[in-house]
Scaffold this active site. Structure first.
Site, PDB file in Angstrom:
ATOM      1  N   GLU A 104       1.187  -1.547  -0.414  1.00 26.15           N
ATOM      2  CA  GLU A 104       0.249   0.200  -0.056  1.00 26.15           C
ATOM      3  C   GLU A 104       1.010   1.035  -0.409  1.00 26.15           C
ATOM      4  OE1 GLU A 104      -2.481  -3.395   2.176  1.00 26.15           O
ATOM      5  OE2 GLU A 104      -0.343  -2.379   2.302  1.00 26.15           O
ATOM      6  N   TYR A 116       7.481   1.788  -7.371  1.00 24.08           N
ATOM      7  CA  TYR A 116       7.320   0.637  -7.578  1.00 24.08           C
ATOM      8  C   TYR A 116       6.572   0.251  -9.080  1.00 24.08           C
ATOM      9  CZ  TYR A 116       7.575   1.979  -2.157  1.00 24.08           C
ATOM     10  OH  TYR A 116       7.540   2.270  -1.299  1.00 24.08           O
TER      11      TYR A 116
END
Length: 161
Positions: A104, A116
């Site tokens: 998250e 990411y």
């Protein structure tokens, strides 16, 4: 030069100092100690000139790895510390048999999201108010065990100074 090594109890205070600078609701000493003692957890620190300049962790559940934290000391954010931590976390995850990776990330944290994405992760959902006052994007990547993903990691590593 940055060295990535396992987080040990004697380094938790250095990690807490960064944690408290970076987050409005930081993890506690007890949380870090519990995580270090839990099975199938990996916590690492990035050392620059002997001091902690970042840290990261994950938990492994069957064939999935869940990144729990990746943090860089604010003054070292452009030094690719988080990239080095992610490379080592993903490498360890694959060695442990993980085929998928999730995490998250704050919906406002564009820099982390860009990192990411480099690791092949894509948003698949939102956790409302996950960070109390802010939503979290849920990101995943599958196929960590494929030659294509290993090539991606090799390209990321080759791009590091």
């Amino acid at each position: 030069m940055v060295e990535i090594v396992p987080l040990t109890v004697d380094r938790v205070d250095e990690v807490l100092e960064i944690e408290e600078r970076v987050y409005p609701t930081p993890w506690t000493r007890r949380t870090f100690l519990d995580e270090l003692a839990a099975p199938r957890r990996v916590y690492l620190v990035a050392l620059g000139e002997g001091e902690v300049v970042g840290y990261g962790g994950m938990m492994l559940v069957t064939e999935e790895a869940h990144i729990t934290t990746v943090v860089t000391r604010p003054e070292r954010r452009r030094d690719r510390v988080a990239t080095r931590l992610m490379l080592e976390l993903v490498s360890r995850a694959t060695r442990e048999g993980a085929r998928s990776l999730t995490l998250e990330v704050r919906s406002s944290n564009q820099a982390a999201q860009a990192l990411y994405w480099r690791f092949g992760m894509a948003p698949v959902g939102v956790r409302k108010k996950y960070y109390v006052s802010e939503d979290a994007l849920i990101m995943w990547v599958h196929g960590l065990d494929t030659p294509e993903y290993r090539s991606r990691l090799a390209r990321i590593a080759a791009d590091l100074p």
